[in-house]
Write a protein that holds these residues in place. Structure first.
Motif, PDB file in Angstrom:
ATOM      1  N   ASN A  48       0.838  -1.200   0.000  1.00 39.59           N
ATOM      2  CA  ASN A  48       0.000   0.000   0.000  1.00 39.59           C
ATOM      3  C   ASN A  48       0.878   1.258   0.000  1.00 39.59           C
ATOM      4  O   ASN A  48       2.083   1.202   0.230  1.00 39.59           O
ATOM      5  CB  ASN A  48      -0.995  -0.009   1.166  1.00 39.59           C
ATOM      6  CG  ASN A  48      -0.338   0.128   2.524  1.00 39.59           C
ATOM      7  OD1 ASN A  48       0.558   0.938   2.733  1.00 39.59           O
ATOM      8  ND2 ASN A  48      -0.777  -0.679   3.472  1.00 39.59           N
ATOM      9  N   TYR A  49       0.245   2.383  -0.288  1.00 44.22           N
ATOM     10  CA  TYR A  49       0.956   3.653  -0.440  1.00 44.22           C
ATOM     11  C   TYR A  49       1.826   3.984   0.778  1.00 44.22           C
ATOM     12  O   TYR A  49       2.995   4.360   0.632  1.00 44.22           O
ATOM     13  CB  TYR A  49      -0.032   4.794  -0.719  1.00 44.22           C
ATOM     14  CG  TYR A  49       0.625   6.142  -0.730  1.00 44.22           C
ATOM     15  CD1 TYR A  49       1.330   6.568  -1.851  1.00 44.22           C
ATOM     16  CD2 TYR A  49       0.567   6.985   0.378  1.00 44.22           C
ATOM     17  CE1 TYR A  49       1.957   7.805  -1.864  1.00 44.22           C
ATOM     18  CE2 TYR A  49       1.190   8.219   0.366  1.00 44.22           C
ATOM     19  CZ  TYR A  49       1.893   8.629  -0.751  1.00 44.22           C
ATOM     20  OH  TYR A  49       2.518   9.848  -0.745  1.00 44.22           O
ATOM     21  N   ARG A  52       4.912   1.772   0.953  1.00 43.33           N
ATOM     22  CA  ARG A  52       5.888   2.155  -0.074  1.00 43.33           C
ATOM     23  C   ARG A  52       6.607   3.438   0.326  1.00 43.33           C
ATOM     24  O   ARG A  52       7.825   3.555   0.151  1.00 43.33           O
ATOM     25  CB  ARG A  52       5.207   2.323  -1.433  1.00 43.33           C
ATOM     26  CG  ARG A  52       4.754   1.009  -2.031  1.00 43.33           C
ATOM     27  CD  ARG A  52       4.343   1.138  -3.495  1.00 43.33           C
ATOM     28  NE  ARG A  52       3.541   2.302  -3.802  1.00 43.33           N
ATOM     29  CZ  ARG A  52       2.212   2.332  -3.830  1.00 43.33           C
ATOM     30  NH1 ARG A  52       1.517   1.247  -3.531  1.00 43.33           N
ATOM     31  NH2 ARG A  52       1.586   3.445  -4.157  1.00 43.33           N
ATOM     32  N   LYS A  53       5.875   4.367   0.889  1.00 46.38           N
ATOM     33  CA  LYS A  53       6.470   5.636   1.335  1.00 46.38           C
ATOM     34  C   LYS A  53       7.480   5.374   2.459  1.00 46.38           C
ATOM     35  O   LYS A  53       8.582   5.933   2.463  1.00 46.38           O
ATOM     36  CB  LYS A  53       5.357   6.569   1.816  1.00 46.38           C
ATOM     37  CG  LYS A  53       5.819   7.942   2.198  1.00 46.38           C
ATOM     38  CD  LYS A  53       4.612   8.808   2.578  1.00 46.38           C
ATOM     39  CE  LYS A  53       5.067  10.121   3.160  1.00 46.38           C
ATOM     40  NZ  LYS A  53       3.945  10.942   3.595  1.00 46.38           N
TER      41      LYS A  53
END
Length: 84
Positions: A48-49, A52-53
């Motif tokens: 998920n975002y 990844r961040k």
């Protein structure tokens, strides 16, 4: 999973990526190295975002532990893996 465990996993990914990128062609089939890098990228892209961040930040942070070309390579991994 603890933050320390996450950092260790990102270091494992970084070290594997360094191995695949910098090992001489006489010792490692380049096509197999590319295939493995693509598989790692695909798995990381499925996160998920927020994950990844966070992984992108960890790559940036641990890049300081490397020197020269390897430091730059680790800094560029998030983009190479399609995380950003």
């Amino acid at each position: 999973m603890s933050k320390n465990s996450n950092v260790k996993l990102v270091k494992i990914i970084a070290n594997l990526a360094i191995f695949l990128e910098f090992t001489d062609e006489g010792q490692l089939d380049p096509d197999l190295a590319v295939k493995m890098m693509e598989q790692m990228a695909a798995e990381l892209q499925s996160l998920n975002y927020d994950d990844r961040k966070n992984i992108t930040k960890m790559f940036q942070d641990i890049s300081r532990e490397y020197t020269g070309d390897k430091c730059e390579f680790i800094k560029e991994l998030p983009e190479s893996f399609g995380l950003i």
